[in-house]
Motif scaffolding. Structure first.
Motif, PDB file in Angstrom:
ATOM      1  N   VAL A   7       2.591 -56.945  30.764  1.00 31.40           N
ATOM      2  CA  VAL A   7       3.883 -56.554  30.763  1.00 31.40           C
ATOM      3  C   VAL A   7       4.332 -55.851  29.270  1.00 31.40           C
TER       4      VAL A   7
ATOM      5  N   ASP B 120       8.547 -61.707  36.566  1.00 33.98           N
ATOM      6  CA  ASP B 120       7.846 -61.536  37.955  1.00 33.98           C
ATOM      7  C   ASP B 120       7.518 -62.726  38.638  1.00 33.98           C
ATOM      8  N   TRP B 121       7.295 -63.778  37.888  1.00 30.76           N
ATOM      9  CA  TRP B 121       6.964 -65.115  38.760  1.00 30.76           C
ATOM     10  C   TRP B 121       8.111 -65.640  39.102  1.00 30.76           C
TER      11      TRP B 121
ATOM     12  N   TYR C 258       7.069 -61.644  31.445  1.00 30.18           N
ATOM     13  CA  TYR C 258       6.467 -61.803  32.500  1.00 30.18           C
ATOM     14  C   TYR C 258       7.277 -62.846  33.477  1.00 30.18           C
TER      15      TYR C 258
ATOM     16  N   ARG D 218      14.002 -55.658  30.714  1.00 28.89           N
ATOM     17  CA  ARG D 218      12.841 -54.906  30.778  1.00 28.89           C
ATOM     18  C   ARG D 218      13.048 -53.644  30.300  1.00 28.89           C
TER      19      ARG D 218
ATOM     20  N   GLU E   5       9.376 -63.908  42.551  1.00 26.12           N
ATOM     21  CA  GLU E   5       8.357 -64.234  43.483  1.00 26.12           C
ATOM     22  C   GLU E   5       8.620 -65.636  44.054  1.00 26.12           C
TER      23      GLU E   5
END
Ligand SMILES: [Zn+2]
Length: 433
Positions: A359, A299-300, A296, A326, A303
């Motif tokens: 995820v 993603d963070w 995960y 991934r 961003e």
């Protein structure tokens, strides 16, 4: 005695008086948790209208056939789904997202410890009643473990590694300072005798698990995530020494050859595993090595990278490693490698740990498999199957509850309504009545 009477006046206990001596009196707290739906994480079954009986800090019985004793205090979670407290096998409670690159140099060890106290509370309130903390400076994680055990600060059970072992100039060294500062991180050791000594030293100062940096990493300067760091002999020496002292070994490893080296040396888990290939997967299945992916965070991180002023030498690595992870981890999931849940929380704010579940499911695990990774599997990796990770007689009463059905929507675990650790209610946002 007055204290005991006060407790019993609230009908929370029965008193067994063994002898007339007050010091030898034992107080038993009897609790009965009514669970609308109970997830049996060992079998994958869902049990409707179950009861969990708790005596002091331990579970004594659980199931649909269990009745509520008259003297027990009832906690009504009959509208909720109840499951064991979650386990995160890869945290850094004393680190925070703001501490990437040069800004990390301004954080003192005492300040880091205080951050750890805050993050331990956030992690516990998010439903994680046990964590394996794999890397901290100045033994702050050991101090945090001790403070939580003493009841000084709230937090999960912590299996702490102390400083991660790494090579000079490697991912787990501190490479941001100029040579005139002559600084190396606590866990740096080079050569077989030095790594043996360092392993013993880290155990001496309280580590329950040994963390090594087998390859380079992303959030560091001057090292390559794909490259091995220690020699084969050094990794074998660390693993032999750690196992001799009764400690498991967690290996940070991104590159395929570093994963292979660590697995062949006998480590207990591969952390991240970003470039895991078919040979690594085969070897891990053969050796029973756990994979602890941390997904995960990508993603963070992507961003928020701009806001965090992440240095270019980190961004360049992140852009390559995070998407590759991934793809490769998804293949490892499909091949049936043993998986234990981890997050690397600290790359993103603590308390968001459960975002990892979605995820994992996106990449191929079923919701139940993802939950098992964070309960029974994680407990097995910790060597704590007899203590945590399931709601069964003899285990600590570490229990959480969510409103919906996490098997239908695993993001329910991001909204934990109830948390109990060792029979003590940590959080109860209702929904039960
Ligand atoms: Zn980490």
């Amino acid at each position: 005695m007055n204290k005991l009477l006060a407790l019993c006046a609230r009908a929370l206990c029965v008193i067994a008086i063994a002898t007339p001596s007050e010091a030898q009196q034992t107080v038993t707290r009897l609790l009965a948790v009514k669970a609308g739906r109970l997830l049996d994480v060992r079998t994958g079954a869902v049990i409707n209208n179950a009861v969990i009986l708790i005596e002091n800090d331990r579970i004594t019985a659980a199931g649909a056939q269990v009745s509520v004793p008259a003297q027990a205090t009832v906690i009504d979670l009959s509208r909720l789904t109840v499951l064991p407290g979650l386990i995160d096998c890869h945290t850094h409670l004393t680190y925070e997202p703001g501490g990437m690159g040069y800004s990390s140099l301004g954080i003192s060890v005492p300040r880091e410890a205080l951050r750890g106290a805050k993050n331990a509370r956030l992690t516990l309130e998010a439903g994680f009643t046990t964590v394996r903390n794999v890397g901290a400076k100045g033994y702050t994680d050991i101090a945090l473990h001790d403070a939580i055990e003493a009841g000084d600060v709230p937090g999960p059970r912590v299996v702490a590694s102390g400083p991660a072992l790494g090579i000079t100039g490697g991912h787990c060294d501190e490479n941001l300072l100029a040579p005139q500062f002559h600084y190396s991180a606590d866990g740096v050791a080079d050569g077989v005798p030095a790594v043996m000594q360092k392993t013993r030293e880290i155990v001496k100062y309280g580590a329950s698990v040994i963390k090594i940096c087998a390859t380079g990493g992303v959030l560091s300067k001057g090292d390559s995530p794909g490259a091995e760091q220690f020699s084969d002999e050094e990794v074998r020496a660390i693993v032999t020494e750690a196992h001799r002292l009764g400690r498991k070994v967690a290996a940070h490893a991104h590159g395929a050859s570093g994963i292979k080296q660590a697995v062949l040396a006998g480590v207990d888990s591969i952390e991240h595993g970003s470039f895991i290939n078919d040979e690594d997967i085969r070897l891990m299945k053969e050796h029973g090595t756990y994979l602890v992916p941390t997904l995960y965070l990508a993603d963070w991180f992507m961003e928020n990278a701009q806001k965090l002023n992440v240095p270019p030498f980190i961004m360049e690595k992140a852009k390559v490693v995070l998407p590759a992870a991934r793809l490769n981890i998804s293949r490892a999931f499909k091949a049936g490698v043993k998986v234990a849940f981890g997050t690397d929380a600290a790359v993103y704010p603590h308390g968001l740990n459960a975002h990892e579940f979605a995820v994992m499911v996106k990449l191929g695990l079923t919701p139940m498999q993802a939950i098992q990774a964070a309960t029974v599997n994680a407990a097995d990796l910790l060597g704590w199957s007899d203590r945590v990770g399931s709601i069964e007689a003899g285990r600590f009463a570490d229990i959480i509850a969510v409103r919906g059905d996490p098997l239908a929507d695993v993001t329910e675990l991001e909204r934990v309504r109830f948390v109990m650790k060792g029979g003590m209610v940590v959080k109860n946002e209702g929904g039960g009545r």
